[in-house]
Scaffold this active site. Structure first.
Site, PDB file in Angstrom:
ATOM      1  N   GLU A 141     -27.456  -7.137  -0.858  1.00  0.00           N
ATOM      2  CA  GLU A 141     -28.508  -8.129  -1.122  1.00  0.00           C
ATOM      3  C   GLU A 141     -29.757  -7.472  -1.711  1.00  0.00           C
ATOM      4  OE1 GLU A 141     -27.502 -10.940  -1.260  1.00  0.00           O
ATOM      5  OE2 GLU A 141     -25.762 -10.856   0.061  1.00  0.00           O
ATOM      6  N   HIS A 225     -18.530 -13.311  -8.452  1.00  0.00           N
ATOM      7  CA  HIS A 225     -17.988 -12.477  -7.377  1.00  0.00           C
ATOM      8  C   HIS A 225     -16.506 -12.176  -7.589  1.00  0.00           C
ATOM      9  CE1 HIS A 225     -21.390 -14.706  -5.681  1.00  0.00           C
ATOM     10  NE2 HIS A 225     -21.625 -13.654  -4.937  1.00  0.00           N
TER      11      HIS A 225
HETATM   12  N1  ASN Z   1     -24.085 -13.546  -0.734  1.00  0.00           N
HETATM   13  C1  ASN Z   1     -24.028 -13.950  -2.089  1.00  0.00           C
HETATM   14  C2  ASN Z   1     -24.380 -12.771  -2.986  1.00  0.00           C
HETATM   15  O1  ASN Z   1     -25.267 -12.000  -2.687  1.00  0.00           O
HETATM   16  C3  ASN Z   1     -24.933 -15.053  -2.374  1.00  0.00           C
HETATM   17  C4  ASN Z   1     -24.655 -15.550  -3.754  1.00  0.00           C
HETATM   18  O2  ASN Z   1     -23.638 -16.137  -4.006  1.00  0.00           O
HETATM   19  N2  ASN Z   1     -25.535 -15.244  -4.679  1.00  0.00           N
HETATM   20  O3  ASN Z   1     -23.807 -12.641  -4.020  1.00  0.00           O
HETATM   21 ZN    ZN Z   2     -24.301 -10.785  -4.502  1.00  0.00          ZN
END
Ligand code: ASN
Ligand code: ZN
Length: 382
Positions: A141, A225
């Site tokens: 993060e 992701h």
């Molecule tokens: N936990 C996720 C990330 O840091 C939150 C998001 O989807 N941006 O990627």
């Molecule tokens: Zn992230």
């Protein structure tokens, strides 16, 4: 999640309570308890009379994981990468833990996020995940903040996949830095209740992420992701090495160079070269350049960076050759004096010898030359 650890707190006076404020790092690290609400204003900094902190169970201790993890992330960036807090200006790092979305109808807050100025951590759903405050997630993060203040990679498409991947990469580096005795390439495994993590940098396919550019699990809709898996696997191979055949049918062999050198190369790419709309081709080009800058042309690091990209389907294997090439900012000018900027795009070079055709020379990598009389000039670069 990490056993017993030293943390830094603050006591405003004696006999006041100790508070979860670390004023020894940058402009401070402050950790808040959201008390299971989604109300940042109501959040409180935990305080107690003794400086021994243990709330007795993994859920409650999430506050302490976040505090320590943020301290370790700060130390990793400063000591290993010479970057001070997320903005390289030492700005205060704020964490909000036990952030619960029940008020909004979402009780299972299986997420943690960076919102541009602070971290927020949910408590997990209690079935698949405990609180989201593991060391690698904290590093992940805060790295979103670092990326915002460096390459500022747009959070969509390939630049978004790279943004996510840099967070996974440096999140893993934070875990290795602070807890080398219990490191894994899995992201979020510490907090798993069912044996499933979020991602695996050493085998992205396990979590349905691609390990090859445009290969199996590559998401044509480019969820960030998911397509992050390509650079994640590049980094894993660069650190640890490996052999195999990728989804494009190309056999590869990569010699590992270790995480310290790999992290230095990835971070130089992120902080010096990449920009808002950089894509995978740029990540390859400029990580090779970063490796040349740090370790020299034709170094083992340059060879491994190049071959690791080939392994994940981005470009060719390392070519054992020196190639000189450049482009001028313009091919003609209509008035004098005329400045022309020459940008080299050489491969495996470390020294430059320019002749501008009018008697002028330079040894800069990408020089500007001023022509003062009319004519045709043949420029050469050795
Ligand atoms: N936990 C996720 C990330 O840091 C939150 C998001 O989807 N941006 O990627
Ligand atoms: Zn992230």
């Amino acid at each position: 999640y990490s056993g017993s650890r030293p943390i830094t707190t603050y006591r405003p006076n004696t006999p006041a309570d100790f508070e979860l404020r670390d004023l020894s790092r940058g402009s401070g690290i402050v950790t808040y308890d959201c008390l299971n609400t989604a109300d940042y204003d109501a959040a409180q900094v935990p305080a107690q009379a003794t400086n021994d902190w243990d709330y007795g169970n993994v859920q409650a201790n999430a506050i302490l994981d976040a505090h320590w993890g943020t301290e370790m992330t700060y130390d990793f960036y400063l000591n290993d990468l010479n970057w001070d807090s997320y903005d390289n200006a030492g700005t205060e790092l704020l964490s909000y833990v036990h952030f619960n979305l029940i008020d909004y109808g979402y009780p299972n807050n299986n997420n943690a996020f960076w919102d541009g100025s602070r971290m927020t951590y949910g408590d997990g759903d209690g079935v698949t995940f405990n609180p989201l405050t593991t060391l690698d997630v904290t590093g992940h993060e805060i790295t979103h903040g670092v990326t915002e203040y460096s390459a500022a990679l747009e959070y969509s498409g390939e630049s978004g996949a790279l943004n996510e991947s840099f967070s996974d990469i440096f999140g893993s580096c934070v875990e290795k830095y602070a807890r080398p005795e219990d490191f894994s390439w899995l992201l979020g495994s510490d907090m798993s209740l069912d044996g499933e993590a979020f991602r695996d940098l050493s085998d992205p396919n396990l979590y349905e992420c691609p390990d090859t550019y445009l290969g199996e699990y590559w998401d044509p809709f480019e969820e960030v992701h998911t397509n992050s898996g390509v650079q994640n696997f590049w980094f894993y191979l660069l650190c640890d090495g490996g052999t195999g055949t990728n989804d494009g049918g190309d056999a590869y062999t990569v010699q590992g160079i270790g995480m310290d050198d790999a992290a230095a190369i990835a971070f130089r790419n992120l902080s010096v070269y990449l920009t808002v709309f950089s894509d995978y081709a740029d990540a390859r080009t400029y990580s090779i350049q970063a490796a040349v800058d740090l370790f020299g042309a034709c170094s083992e690091q340059v060879i491994s960076v190049t071959n690791a990209w080939h392994a994940v389907g981005v470009g060719n294997v390392f070519a054992d050759a020196v190639i000189a090439q450049f482009t001028p900012s313009t091919y003609y000018r209509c008035s004098l004096p005329a400045d022309v900027q020459f940008t080299n795009s050489c491969l495996n070079t470390s020294a430059y010898q320019w002749a501008f055709g009018d008697g002028g020379t330079s040894t800069l990598a990408s020089p500007t030359h001023t022509y003062t009389s009319v004519g045709n000039y043949v420029v050469s670069l050795i």
